[in-house]
Design a protein around this motif. Structure first.
Motif, PDB file in Angstrom:
ATOM      1  N   LEU A 124       4.110   3.218  -3.454  1.00  0.00           N
ATOM      2  CA  LEU A 124       3.950   2.239  -2.381  1.00  0.00           C
ATOM      3  C   LEU A 124       2.637   2.514  -1.647  1.00  0.00           C
ATOM      4  CD1 LEU A 124       7.600   2.358  -1.030  1.00  0.00           C
ATOM      5  CD2 LEU A 124       6.561   0.484  -2.314  1.00  0.00           C
ATOM      6  N   GLU A 125       2.067   1.463  -1.080  1.00  0.00           N
ATOM      7  CA  GLU A 125       0.852   1.621  -0.286  1.00  0.00           C
ATOM      8  C   GLU A 125       1.189   2.247   1.067  1.00  0.00           C
ATOM      9  OE1 GLU A 125      -2.219   0.972  -1.356  1.00  0.00           O
ATOM     10  OE2 GLU A 125      -1.414   0.369  -3.303  1.00  0.00           O
ATOM     11  N   PHE A 126       0.184   2.878   1.656  1.00  0.00           N
ATOM     12  CA  PHE A 126       0.344   3.539   2.953  1.00  0.00           C
ATOM     13  C   PHE A 126       1.020   2.624   3.969  1.00  0.00           C
ATOM     14  CE2 PHE A 126      -1.104   4.735   7.182  1.00  0.00           C
ATOM     15  CZ  PHE A 126      -0.952   6.120   7.190  1.00  0.00           C
ATOM     16  N   ASP A 127       0.516   1.387   4.079  1.00  0.00           N
ATOM     17  CA  ASP A 127       1.041   0.465   5.104  1.00  0.00           C
ATOM     18  C   ASP A 127       2.488   0.064   4.838  1.00  0.00           C
ATOM     19  OD1 ASP A 127      -1.375   0.573   6.347  1.00  0.00           O
ATOM     20  OD2 ASP A 127      -2.088  -1.349   5.584  1.00  0.00           O
ATOM     21  N   GLN A 128       2.933   0.250   3.618  1.00  0.00           N
ATOM     22  CA  GLN A 128       4.314  -0.115   3.291  1.00  0.00           C
ATOM     23  C   GLN A 128       5.320   0.948   3.722  1.00  0.00           C
ATOM     24  OE1 GLN A 128       3.121  -1.020  -0.994  1.00  0.00           O
ATOM     25  NE2 GLN A 128       4.739  -2.527  -0.682  1.00  0.00           N
ATOM     26  N   VAL A 129       4.845   2.160   3.936  1.00  0.00           N
ATOM     27  CA  VAL A 129       5.792   3.246   4.177  1.00  0.00           C
ATOM     28  C   VAL A 129       5.579   3.984   5.498  1.00  0.00           C
ATOM     29  CG1 VAL A 129       6.280   3.634   1.746  1.00  0.00           C
ATOM     30  CG2 VAL A 129       4.375   4.838   2.813  1.00  0.00           C
ATOM     31  N   ILE A 130       4.441   3.753   6.152  1.00  0.00           N
ATOM     32  CA  ILE A 130       4.154   4.478   7.388  1.00  0.00           C
ATOM     33  C   ILE A 130       4.291   3.546   8.586  1.00  0.00           C
ATOM     34  CG2 ILE A 130       2.405   5.751   8.705  1.00  0.00           C
ATOM     35  CD1 ILE A 130       3.433   7.272   6.295  1.00  0.00           C
ATOM     36  N   THR A 131       5.074   3.979   9.570  1.00  0.00           N
ATOM     37  CA  THR A 131       5.154   3.292  10.854  1.00  0.00           C
ATOM     38  C   THR A 131       4.721   4.273  11.931  1.00  0.00           C
ATOM     39  OG1 THR A 131       7.045   1.990  10.083  1.00  0.00           O
ATOM     40  CG2 THR A 131       6.671   2.085  12.479  1.00  0.00           C
ATOM     41  N   THR A 132       3.752   3.893  12.722  1.00  0.00           N
ATOM     42  CA  THR A 132       3.292   4.751  13.809  1.00  0.00           C
ATOM     43  C   THR A 132       4.083   4.427  15.064  1.00  0.00           C
ATOM     44  OG1 THR A 132       1.079   4.789  12.852  1.00  0.00           O
ATOM     45  CG2 THR A 132       1.281   5.460  15.159  1.00  0.00           C
ATOM     46  N   VAL A 133       4.723   5.443  15.622  1.00  0.00           N
ATOM     47  CA  VAL A 133       5.578   5.219  16.797  1.00  0.00           C
ATOM     48  C   VAL A 133       4.974   5.884  18.023  1.00  0.00           C
ATOM     49  CG1 VAL A 133       7.663   4.947  15.450  1.00  0.00           C
ATOM     50  CG2 VAL A 133       6.987   7.217  16.181  1.00  0.00           C
TER      51      VAL A 133
END
Lengths: 76, 76
Positions: free
Chosen positions: A67-76
């Motif tokens: 998966l691409e970075f943006d698909q798996v990372i959420t910045t909280v």
């Protein structure tokens, strides 16, 4: 929780094997009951098998898709 | 199998964090339903939480006991 902790240790082990210059291939989907019967007692449960060795020529399969970075990372 | 593979990846992540000079503390035994509700959707399942940071003074507990080599290794 025991399986999770053991999996962390298995990954550390895999990195250690690779750091020592060998290839390590963790595997599941095998005859766990057979492994338990052959190698372990009732107090131990097999989690995975890791093959270790020196790979030959053309030993590697293409890497599976990630998966691409943006698909798996959420910045909280 | 997904949880096992994710745990291996989590351990690689923990080693990466530590290699970057930070402390990483994997944790379970928390409110997973709350984590899922707050941060994830129904397609994702929390496996663990890893705290990351720079430890202060006296941040470490004594290491828990380990089994001896002969207790855990069988040469086949």
């Amino acid at each position: 929780a025991a399986a999770l902790n053991a999996a962390l240790q298995a990954a550390y082990f895999i990195i250690g094997v690779r750091a020592a210059g060998l290839a390590a291939g963790p595997m599941t989907g095998l005859d766990f009951a057979g492994v338990q019967k052959e190698f372990l007692d009732d107090d131990h449960t097999p989690l995975m098998v890791v093959n270790i060795g020196k790979p030959g020529e053309d030993a590697w399969f293409p890497r599976s898709p990630r998966l691409e970075f943006d698909q798996v990372i959420t910045t909280v």
